[in-house]
Design a protein around this motif. Structure first.
Motif, PDB file in Angstrom:
ATOM      1  N   LYS A  88       0.861  -1.257   0.054  1.00 46.96           N
ATOM      2  CA  LYS A  88       0.074  -0.151   0.037  1.00 46.96           C
ATOM      3  C   LYS A  88       0.847   1.356   0.047  1.00 46.96           C
ATOM      4  N   PHE A  89       1.951   1.181   0.839  1.00 42.93           N
ATOM      5  CA  PHE A  89       2.734   2.553   1.024  1.00 42.93           C
ATOM      6  C   PHE A  89       3.623   2.525  -0.258  1.00 42.93           C
ATOM      7  N   GLY A  90       3.739   1.646  -1.115  1.00 43.47           N
ATOM      8  CA  GLY A  90       4.718   1.612  -2.230  1.00 43.47           C
ATOM      9  C   GLY A  90       6.191   1.451  -1.994  1.00 43.47           C
ATOM     10  N   CYS A  91       6.357   0.680  -0.696  1.00 38.21           N
ATOM     11  CA  CYS A  91       7.762   0.371  -0.283  1.00 38.21           C
ATOM     12  C   CYS A  91       8.536  -0.393  -1.382  1.00 38.21           C
ATOM     13  N   SER A  92       7.694  -1.258  -2.030  1.00 36.77           N
ATOM     14  CA  SER A  92       8.240  -2.179  -3.033  1.00 36.77           C
ATOM     15  C   SER A  92       8.976  -1.532  -4.120  1.00 36.77           C
TER      16      SER A  92
END
Ligand code: CUA
Length: 315
Positions: free
Chosen positions: A231-235
């Motif tokens: 969700k937080f785009g850490c990927s």
């Protein structure tokens, strides 16, 4: 991407907002105007080249080029009227989409490299997914934490730059529940093309104040951390397979001794992970630029525990 009955046309995505049809009508008018004039001018040019080509050396000297007031009037005032129609029509559609109706449901949008975060009236802070009620005007007040971004939902026909140092806004009213893609349409660095999010349109009544957030009771910390990672785009920056990204990979990260920019080293434990999420510039692993923004105020204590559990599981 769209849901409901409207799947769009061959050329266009579905008209999922109340202004989409107005935008498309004006677009079609200008398009057909261009097509008609392109054909008229091209055919006319070819015809005149053939019809009036010089057939002998004397012909040019003897030809009489006369003035024609009727033609002059038609090709002066005809285009003027067409351009005026496009202008007035354009201003009306533009004003309609620029000025949000009174009492619109208002969401704060924060853009940063490379994610979208949405803050609702009830205080819920949700990255990556904009939940909004159907059949109700929604106003977005948008800010950038770093560089120029641009918020675009093709299905709604709305697009607006998000500019550092000032607030910009747009509004839309979704016609029915469904999901729609959000793009960043201003080049903002390496992962610009991955700066994506969704609009989730839900049936809701007038006292809707935002989605419920926080870890559900029945979700394990590790799974919760995995959800936040997506969700937080850490990927976008932290891989799970060991490959080096903008930031260190999570594979085998927990418990490792890392060299820090500036000479010291640190053990990757619970406290270092929490510090890196809330104050990313405090201890940057050597060899990385330190591009990460803070997530203070966005990820709560349970979220931190979830992410720690998730990182621990990446052996
Ligand atoms: Cu943000 Cu492109």
């Amino acid at each position: 991407m769209a849901s409901g009955n409207d799947t769009g046309s061959f050329w266009m995505p579905p008209q999922a907002s109340t202004i989409a049809a107005d935008v498309d009508d004006l677009y079609d008018f200008i398009l057909w105007l261009n097509i008609i004039f392109f054909v008229l001018i091209t055919v006319g040019t070819i015809w005149m080249v053939l019809r009036y080509r010089r057939k002998s050396a004397e012909q040019l000297a003897t030809s009489q080029i006369a003035h024609n007031t009727a033609y002059e009037a038609v090709w002066t005032f005809g285009p003027l009227i067409l351009v005026a129609v496009v202008f007035v029509w354009g201003v009306r559609v533009f004003m309609n989409q620029a000025v949000a109706p009174e009492g619109a449901y208002t969401v704060q949008v924060t853009a940063k490299k490379w994610s979208w975060t949405f803050t609702h009236p009830n205080g819920a802070v949700v990255p990556g997914e904009l939940e909004v009620p159907a059949n109700r005007p929604v106003k977005l007040v948008m800010a950038s934490q770093d560089v120029l971004h641009s918020f675009f939902v093709p299905d709604f026909r709305v697009k607006q730059d998000v500019v550092p140092g000032r607030l910009t806004s747009l509004w839309f009213e979704a016609k029915e529940p469904g999901e729609h893609q959000i793009f960043c349409t201003e080049y903002c660095g390496k992962d610009h093309s991955r700066m994506l999010a969704k609009v989730k349109v839900i049936p809701a009544d007038l006292d809707y104040r935002g989605p419920q957030t926080g870890k559900p009771q029945d979700v394990a910390f590790e799974d919760w951390g995995k959800q936040l990672y997506t969700k937080f785009g850490c990927s976008a920056c932290h891989s799970l397979d060991g490959s080096k990204g903008v930031g260190p990979s999570f594979k085998g990260l927990y418990g490792r001794q890392e060299s820090i920019t500036g000479g010291t080293s640190v053990m990757v434990d619970e406290n270092y992970i929490m510090e890196s999420i809330y104050d990313p510039q405090a201890k940057i692993v050597a060899g990385f630029a330190g591009a990460m923004p803070t997530f203070k105020g966005q990820i709560d204590a349970e979220g931190i525990q979830g992410i720690i559990a998730f990182i621990k599981a990446q052996k």
